[in-house]
Design a protein around this motif. Sequence first.
Motif, short mmCIF file in Angstrom:
data_model
loop_
_atom_site.label_atom_id
_atom_site.label_comp_id
_atom_site.label_asym_id
_atom_site.label_seq_id
_atom_site.Cartn_x
_atom_site.Cartn_y
_atom_site.Cartn_z
N GLY A 107 34.05 22.22 27.33
CA GLY A 107 34.63 21.44 26.24
C GLY A 107 34.34 22.00 24.86
N LEU A 108 35.04 21.43 23.87
CA LEU A 108 34.93 21.93 22.49
C LEU A 108 33.53 21.73 21.92
CD1 LEU A 108 36.31 23.11 20.01
CD2 LEU A 108 37.22 20.82 19.49
N GLY A 109 32.90 20.59 22.25
CA GLY A 109 31.54 20.35 21.78
C GLY A 109 30.60 21.43 22.29
N ILE A 127 37.66 26.48 13.07
CA ILE A 127 39.13 26.55 13.10
C ILE A 127 39.59 26.73 14.54
CG2 ILE A 127 41.13 28.01 12.50
CD1 ILE A 127 39.98 28.43 9.77
N LEU A 128 40.48 25.84 14.97
CA LEU A 128 41.12 26.01 16.28
C LEU A 128 42.43 26.73 16.00
CD1 LEU A 128 40.53 22.45 17.84
CD2 LEU A 128 38.97 24.41 17.73
N ALA A 129 42.48 28.00 16.44
CA ALA A 129 43.58 28.87 16.00
C ALA A 129 44.95 28.39 16.46
CB ALA A 129 43.33 30.29 16.48
N TYR A 170 45.07 13.71 20.95
CA TYR A 170 44.14 14.03 19.85
C TYR A 170 42.89 13.16 19.86
CZ TYR A 170 48.38 16.14 17.95
OH TYR A 170 49.50 16.89 17.78
N GLY A 171 41.93 13.60 19.02
CA GLY A 171 40.86 12.69 18.62
C GLY A 171 41.46 11.81 17.54
N VAL A 172 41.22 10.50 17.62
CA VAL A 172 41.84 9.57 16.67
C VAL A 172 40.74 8.79 15.95
CG1 VAL A 172 43.42 7.60 16.46
CG2 VAL A 172 43.91 9.43 18.09
N VAL A 189 37.82 8.19 18.63
CA VAL A 189 38.00 8.18 20.08
C VAL A 189 38.75 9.44 20.49
CG1 VAL A 189 38.73 6.75 22.05
CG2 VAL A 189 38.57 5.74 19.76
N GLU A 190 38.29 10.10 21.53
CA GLU A 190 38.97 11.31 22.01
C GLU A 190 40.12 10.92 22.94
OE1 GLU A 190 38.85 14.30 21.06
OE2 GLU A 190 39.69 15.50 22.67
N LYS A 191 41.29 11.38 22.59
CA LYS A 191 42.51 11.21 23.39
C LYS A 191 42.68 9.79 23.96
CE LYS A 191 43.01 16.08 24.10
NZ LYS A 191 41.80 16.84 24.05
N ALA A 202 45.25 11.35 13.41
CA ALA A 202 44.74 12.26 14.44
C ALA A 202 43.97 13.41 13.82
CB ALA A 202 45.91 12.82 15.24
N ILE A 203 42.89 13.80 14.50
CA ILE A 203 42.11 14.96 14.06
C ILE A 203 42.88 16.22 14.44
CG2 ILE A 203 39.93 16.21 14.35
CD1 ILE A 203 38.70 13.51 15.26
N ILE A 204 42.99 17.13 13.51
CA ILE A 204 43.60 18.41 13.86
C ILE A 204 42.52 19.50 13.79
CG2 ILE A 204 45.92 17.69 13.20
CD1 ILE A 204 44.66 20.08 10.96
N GLY A 205 42.86 20.69 14.22
CA GLY A 205 41.81 21.68 14.48
C GLY A 205 41.15 22.35 13.29
N ARG A 206 40.64 21.54 12.36
CA ARG A 206 39.87 22.06 11.22
C ARG A 206 38.69 21.13 10.99
NH1 ARG A 206 43.18 25.04 12.26
NH2 ARG A 206 44.52 26.37 10.99
N TYR A 207 37.51 21.69 10.96
CA TYR A 207 36.30 20.91 10.76
C TYR A 207 35.38 21.65 9.80
CZ TYR A 207 37.70 19.16 15.45
OH TYR A 207 38.37 18.65 16.53
N ILE A 208 34.62 20.89 9.00
CA ILE A 208 33.43 21.46 8.36
C ILE A 208 32.29 20.63 8.91
CG2 ILE A 208 32.13 21.66 6.20
CD1 ILE A 208 34.69 22.45 4.81
N ILE A 230 33.43 17.22 20.88
CA ILE A 230 32.95 17.22 19.49
C ILE A 230 33.26 15.86 18.84
CG2 ILE A 230 35.05 18.26 18.45
CD1 ILE A 230 31.40 18.88 17.39
N THR A 231 34.34 15.25 19.27
CA THR A 231 34.70 13.93 18.75
C THR A 231 33.57 12.92 18.98
OG1 THR A 231 37.00 14.44 19.24
CG2 THR A 231 36.49 12.12 18.87
N ASP A 232 32.97 12.94 20.18
CA ASP A 232 31.89 12.00 20.49
C ASP A 232 30.66 12.29 19.63
OD1 ASP A 232 33.55 10.94 22.40
OD2 ASP A 232 32.64 12.01 24.08
C1 G1P Z 1 40.85 19.27 20.44
C2 G1P Z 1 39.92 18.08 20.10
C3 G1P Z 1 40.75 16.90 19.58
C4 G1P Z 1 41.61 17.34 18.42
C5 G1P Z 1 42.46 18.55 18.81
C6 G1P Z 1 43.19 19.12 17.61
O1 G1P Z 1 41.63 18.92 21.56
O2 G1P Z 1 39.19 17.71 21.25
O3 G1P Z 1 39.89 15.87 19.19
O4 G1P Z 1 42.43 16.26 18.00
O5 G1P Z 1 41.66 19.61 19.34
O6 G1P Z 1 44.06 20.14 17.98
P1 G1P Z 1 42.46 20.02 22.41
O7 G1P Z 1 43.75 20.22 21.66
O8 G1P Z 1 41.63 21.24 22.48
O9 G1P Z 1 42.69 19.37 23.75
#
Ligand code: G1P
Length: 277
Positions: A107-109, A127-129, A170-172, A189-191, A202-208, A230-232
């Motif tokens: 997982g991402l975490g 960054i999630l590319a 998404y994480g919401v 909450v994740e998904k 919704a959380i998108i793939g950018r975090y600090i 990572i959401t948890d």
């Molecule tokens: C991951 C995160 C999710 C986030 C999403 C953004 O999910 O777990 O919380 O909203 O990226 O793209 P994934 O898309 O890897 O399933």
Amino acid sequence: MIKKCVFPAAGYGTRFLPATKAMPKEMLPILDKPLIQYGVEEAMAAGMTDIGIITGRSKRAVEDHFDISYELEHQISGTPKEAYLAGIRQIIDKCTFSYTRQIEMRGLGHAILTAQTLVGNEPFGVILADDLCINDSGEGIMQQMVRVYEKYRCSVVAIEEVAADEVHKYGVIDASPLDDNVFKVNGMVEKPSQEEAPSNLAIIGRYILTPEIFDIIRRTPAGKGGELQITDALQTQARENMVLAYRFQGQRFDCGSMPGFVQATNHFYNRLENKDD
Ligand code: G1P
């Protein structure tokens, strides 16, 4: 100043099989540039020049991309083709690249925890590319987030409003407004299902992230899908300290999906000046 940016890039990219069978999904190109290069350019524009890439098996092409190809450069040196490599050359000159392998896909975490050796005890970007973010009219998304971080000095996630039937991807967040486009996170909450979702932000793939996140991830149990989310961990950090959500200015393409990938391709193609070259 935040100097480090982590790119989790160990996933299998199953949605793009067979294209991703022997090639990392981060290397799929939008026109002539691989997805991960767009992300690295965004990090660089935000002043993050220490790039940490979390890789897995069959990701060698990522390392080779951010390196000099002597043979190729020798071949095209002094010809007009040299110009094609100017952009990537500049990245290689300005950034340093470090790699660490995520041995198991948990997982991402877990991927972010793997980056601890690269990051140390400093705040860092993630960054999630496959979320390709652009802002044609101003600062890049990571640069915008750095400004939020500099003001509040806590973890920041980028958010976007999505349709109710999309929240399950998404994480919401559950949040209260704090500042211009900045929200204080009360929970996340994740998904979630449509019924469980606390909002459509919704959380998108950018975090600090602040470095305290590593210890929090360590004490976070597996969550959605049996993965370390990572959401948890951020939900815990929001409870114990503070996490902010930032509604960014710009546009995101979900290049982890076919429609998003095609939209991004069309967007960049329409922007090209010399389409016949
Ligand atoms: C991951 C995160 C999710 C986030 C999403 C953004 O999910 O777990 O919380 O909203 O990226 O793209 P994934 O898309 O890897 O399933």
